[in-house]
Structure formats: structure tokens, C-alpha cells
Scaffold this motif. Structure first.
Motif, PDB file in Angstrom:
ATOM      1  N   UNK A  54      -8.269   2.688 -22.280  1.00 43.28           N
ATOM      2  CA  UNK A  54      -9.324   2.220 -21.387  1.00 43.28           C
ATOM      3  C   UNK A  54      -8.805   1.340 -20.264  1.00 43.28           C
ATOM      4  N   UNK A  55      -8.196   0.224 -20.620  1.00 40.04           N
ATOM      5  CA  UNK A  55      -7.776  -0.740 -19.615  1.00 40.04           C
ATOM      6  C   UNK A  55      -6.377  -0.528 -19.069  1.00 40.04           C
ATOM      7  N   UNK A  56      -5.559   0.256 -19.772  1.00 47.52           N
ATOM      8  CA  UNK A  56      -4.211   0.530 -19.289  1.00 47.52           C
ATOM      9  C   UNK A  56      -3.164  -0.486 -19.700  1.00 47.52           C
ATOM     10  N   UNK A  57      -3.522  -1.469 -20.519  1.00 47.34           N
ATOM     11  CA  UNK A  57      -2.519  -2.438 -20.976  1.00 47.34           C
ATOM     12  C   UNK A  57      -1.436  -1.728 -21.772  1.00 47.34           C
ATOM     13  N   UNK A  58      -0.196  -2.090 -21.500  1.00 49.42           N
ATOM     14  CA  UNK A  58       0.935  -1.449 -22.174  1.00 49.42           C
ATOM     15  C   UNK A  58       1.778  -2.476 -22.920  1.00 49.42           C
ATOM     16  N   UNK A  59       2.384  -2.005 -23.988  1.00 45.60           N
ATOM     17  CA  UNK A  59       3.339  -2.816 -24.741  1.00 45.60           C
ATOM     18  C   UNK A  59       4.538  -1.944 -25.083  1.00 45.60           C
TER      19      UNK A  59
END
Length: 127
Positions: A54-59
Motif C-alpha cells: 500500500x504505502x511502499x515502505x521498504x526494508x
């Protein structure tokens, strides 16, 4: 039932690049997180990177930072793994997996939260 299909694997010389794709049949709460993992022969499976669709946060797993880039295209239910400067030690079967939002955290610390898995795609790097 949600299904994941990986593609893009193949053989490449050391120093080369590949982009893997993971297509989901749909996006649901259970596929809010998409992660990439790999398993080399005789070794345990290890995480590479994950993304919140959804938000595109990556780890990224610390050891994978710098040469691997995860991204997504929500419009076609696809998550990508761009792999650059590949080395022989990157040879492995690469899998994408989906999980609830809590699955995608720094260092992919909770791999068991990724409950839906693709069939894998082989990457072979020759030196």
C-alpha cells in the motif's frame, strides 16, 4: 486463494544484473506485505527485502543493502527485485512471499508471518 508467481530468473555472469518479478493474483489483507527470500543449495533460506504494497515502505536485510532494490506496481499486482553487481554467492532459488502488514519489518525479522509463497525462480551467477 491468493497465488504468487515469480519470474525473471536465469543465468548471468558476475557483475551482471537481473530483475525478478512477483505477480499476485490479488491484493488482500494477507498480501499487504510482499517479501523476497532466497535459498542456496545446502543453506538455510534467508530474507532479502520486503515492501508494504500500500504505502511502499521498504526494508532490507542488512547484508543485502546496496545491491538489491525492491519496488512495486500496484496497478498490475507486481513486486520487483532489481539485483545489481551479482556475485557467485547470490546463486540461489529466489522466492516471493506474502503476509500481513506485520510481516514486513526491518531485517525481515519475522519470516514466519509470510504465509503465502510462490514456487521460486532460479538465479545462477557464474564467475
Amino acid at each position: 486463494k491468493v497465488q504468487l508467481v515469480e519470474s525473471g530468473g536465469g543465468s548471468v555472469q558476475a557483475g551482471g544484473s537481473l530483475t525478478l518479478s512477483c505477480i499476485a493474483s490479488s491484493y488482500t489483507y494477507s498480501t499487504t506485505s510482499i517479501g523476497w527470500f532466497r535459498q542456496a543449495p545446502g543453506k538455510e533460506r534467508e530474507g532479502v527485502a520486503c515492501i508494504h504494497v500500500g504505502g511502499g515502505t521498504t526494508y532490507y536485510v542488512d547484508s543485502m543493502k546496496g545491491r538489491f532494490t525492491i519496488s512495486r506496481d500496484k496497478s498490475n499486482y507486481t513486486v520487483y527485485l532489481q539485483m545489481d553487481s551479482l556475485q557467485a554467492e547470490d546463486t540461489a532459488a529466489y522466492y516471493c512471499a506474502a503476509g500481513v502488514p506485520q510481516a514486513c519489518v526491518p531485517n525481515l525479522a519475522y519470516p514466519s508471518l509470510f504465509e503465502i509463497w510462490g514456487q521460486g525462480t532460479q538465479v545462477t551467477v557464474s564467475s
